[in-house]
Enzyme design. Structure first.
Site, PDB file in Angstrom:
ATOM      1  N   GLU A 162      19.853 -28.539 -36.317  1.00 44.75           N
ATOM      2  CA  GLU A 162      20.836 -28.494 -35.611  1.00 44.75           C
ATOM      3  C   GLU A 162      22.024 -27.487 -36.464  1.00 44.75           C
ATOM      4  OE1 GLU A 162      21.149 -31.996 -32.155  1.00 44.75           O
ATOM      5  OE2 GLU A 162      21.995 -32.317 -34.239  1.00 44.75           O
ATOM      6  N   GLU A 238      14.869 -33.189 -28.814  1.00 45.21           N
ATOM      7  CA  GLU A 238      15.520 -34.569 -29.022  1.00 45.21           C
ATOM      8  C   GLU A 238      16.256 -34.810 -27.773  1.00 45.21           C
ATOM      9  OE1 GLU A 238      18.420 -35.232 -32.242  1.00 45.21           O
ATOM     10  OE2 GLU A 238      17.177 -34.210 -33.882  1.00 45.21           O
TER      11      GLU A 238
END
Length: 609
Positions: A162, A238
């Site tokens: 991320e 995710e």
């Protein structure tokens, strides 16, 4: 034994296994949060839910606790974990970071990195990249031969984590990509970012396959991902099906029907998925992270995450709901039409399995010298400068004042108990922004500050902060100098255990305790019951204790705190033996009684009202 050599690739619309379209149905399972003797159990349950892949982060700071070190045995044996994945017919996705977040201490970055002047974390700064290169070179012998094109289970490797939520240094991402290839990784490389335009753009490179992280609004988020990546398979790597808990908050849960509906929508779009988490596990020891978005909030010991498998590996309602959804889109092993809740035993009912008593207690002051070496400093040093990166540190000096005395510190990270001549005076807590404390009238003698590192921030700009007493301390405005500092070495609790055993053997008056007045260590011994011919998991009830840490047979279960929400500590069955289990607690404040209770089921506290 390795599987036959196969090819895994990214096609125009699909992932390709030996040239044929395939869908990734993955579940997150962090080897470092699960006892190694239980890895196979969790992996089998993932397969039986219908998954075909296991995903794991790699926690750099767990493997490299000191510069130049790399530990990969026992619970950190990543190679054994990946081999176990392969043995059960599953693929693997590996996310080595180097930053992982994961609600893990310091986001997985070693604290010693930040001791090197000028190091630019998560950037193309040369000192940082040199440290990452050394880390990756340690990983290479583990990962490279276990890729699918070498007969192993690994099909994807992630670059960073991320990153678009943190920075936009394309040179850094390029350097990581080149390094990953240079050590011998040949499988496809991916990135993950939240599906916001700037994050997707900043967090990847054209040569890296983009995936997204989210748990709701599936159609909208897949559409945005597709706009940034016109070809290739869609993947939510995710899929957030739960959440983590912080001390002083509530236990988080998600609606089973709603999250199952979102999973169904995701799979109906033809997307691949990695369920985060499939099984959360536990922040054993001092490994929990913390958040700080204006207020410091350390994360609890349990990483149950309201996942399909609970903290102890029991299937939950979410497990069965997900299994039903997956069965609509892919084969599920052993699924019989109409079958429900038969694959695994239901968890035992909540009951007291073991009762014992704390039979010996010893104050910290009597055993502190066994736990490390004192050093002398004119000004109070930070813990990191002493090479001490977790747990507790004792700061000591001498004071002599007439009249009222006010202790002031610049900052404490993260919590300091203050004592004068061994008597408790008060607490300075980071989350309360405490800086000032009134000392007893005419305070004189030994001033002790027992400082606890409650977990390093794992997300955002405060990653890497040093711990301990930050800046000078004053009494009535006068700087306090001449400090002695003792980092408490609690990785090995043997010195304390020996002291407590000696008390018990000598029938010392302190060998019995109606309560424990901290800071003190206390001991209990108990036998473990068997269920169906085997020792079963237990849960240590901490509801009547204050704040502290617990070990069983030398294995650190983690922290407890009456602040909640968590009320039990998970005790994995492999830690236990039939007779003579030794519990040691480090109680910082006080216990309401000396009773020890081990339960059959977990108690993670209240949910949001």
């Amino acid at each position: 034994m390795s599987t036959p050599v196969r090819r895994f690739a990214i096609g125009e619309e699909d992932f390709l296994l030996d040239g044929e379209p395939t869908r990734i149905l993955s579940g997150a399972l962090h080897y470092f949060r699960v006892h190694p003797d239980l890895w196979a159990d969790r992996i089998v349950k993932a397969r039986e839910m219908g998954l075909n892949t296991i995903e794991t982060y790699v926690a750099w700071n767990a493997h490299s606790r000191r510069p130049g070190e790399f530990e990969a045995s026992g619970g950190l044996d990543l190679g054994r974990f990946l081999d176990t994945v392969a043995e059960h017919g599953m693929h693997a996705i590996v996310r080595p970071g180097p930053y992982i977040c994961a609600e893990w201490d310091n986001g997985g970055l070693p604290a010693w990195l930040f001791q090197q002047p000028g190091t630019g974390i998560r950037s193309s700064e040369p000192t940082y990249l040199a440290a990452v290169e050394e880390y990756y070179e340690h990983l290479a012998p583990i990962l490279v031969p276990r890729q699918i094109d070498r007969g192993g289970p690994i099909i994807l490797v992630q670059v960073e984590n991320e990153y678009g939520a943190y920075g936009s240094d394309k040179a850094y991402l390029k350097a990581l990509t080149e390094l990953t290839r240079r050590i011998g990784i040949t499988v496809p490389l991916i990135t993950v970012d939240q599906p916001l335009d700037d994050m997707i753009e900043n967090g990847s490179l054209p040569e890296l396959h983009k995936t997204a992280s989210f748990g709701s609004r599936v159609g909208e988020r897949l559409d945005r991902l597709r706009r940034h990546q016109p070809t290739g398979p869609l993947m939510c790597s995710e899929f957030w099906n739960g959440w983590f808990d912080s001390w002083g908050g509530h236990h988080h849960t998600t609606d089973v029907d709603e999250i199952a509906k979102s999973l169904d929508e995701l799979l109906s779009r033809g997307a691949s998925v990695n369920i985060y988490m499939f099984h959360g596990g536990t922040n054993f020891g001092f490994t929990n992270g913390a958040n700080d978005k204006g207020t410091y909030a350390p994360i609890v010991t349990s990483y149950d995450y309201d996942a399909p498998l609970d903290e102890a590996g029991n299937p939950t309602a979410k497990y069965w709901a997900f299994r039903d959804v997956i069965a609509k889109h892919a084969p599920v092993p052993g699924l019989v039409p109409g079958e429900r809740r038969t694959a695994f035993r239901e968890p035992r009912s909540q009951s007291v399995e073991v009762s014992a008593s704390l039979s010996a207690a010893v104050p910290l002051w009597q055993v502190a010298d066994r736990l490390g070496a004192w050093s002398e400093h004119e000004q109070p040093p930070m813990c990191d400068s002493l090479g001490h990166y977790s747990g507790f540190t004792l700061y000591r000096t001498e004071i002599e004042r007439r009249g009222a005395a006010i202790l002031r510190v610049a900052e404490v990270r993260d919590r300091a108990q203050v004592f004068v001549d061994g008597r408790a005076v008060g607490v300075l807590a980071r989350d309360h922004r405490d800086r000032v404390l009134t000392l007893p009238e005419d305070a004189r003698g030994t001033l002790d500050l027992l400082i606890e590192d409650q977990g390093r921030v794992d997300y955002g700009p405060r990653i890497g902060e040093p711990k301990g007493l930050i800046g000078p301390a004053t009494v009535n405005g006068d700087q306090v100098t001449g400090w002695q500092v003792l980092p408490l070495g609690l990785d090995d609790i043997t010195p304390v255990a020996e002291a407590l055993r000696d008390l018990t053997a000598a029938a010392h008056p302190d060998a019995t305790a109606d309560v424990v007045a901290g800071p003190a260590f206390a001991r209990a011994v108990f036998d473990a019951p068997e269920h169906e011919g085997a020792i079963a998991d237990l849960f240590l009830d901490t509801a009547e204790w204050g704040k502290g840490v617990a070990w069983i047979n030398g294995f650190c279960l983690g922290r407890y705190w009456s602040r909640g929400p968590q009320r039990t500590l998970y005790v994995p069955a492999p830690v236990l033996k039939a007779e003579g289990n030794e519990l040691i607690i480090f109680e910082l404040h006080a216990t309401a009684s000396a009773d020890v209770r081990l339960l059959a089921c977990q108690e993670l506290g209240h949910t949001e009202f």
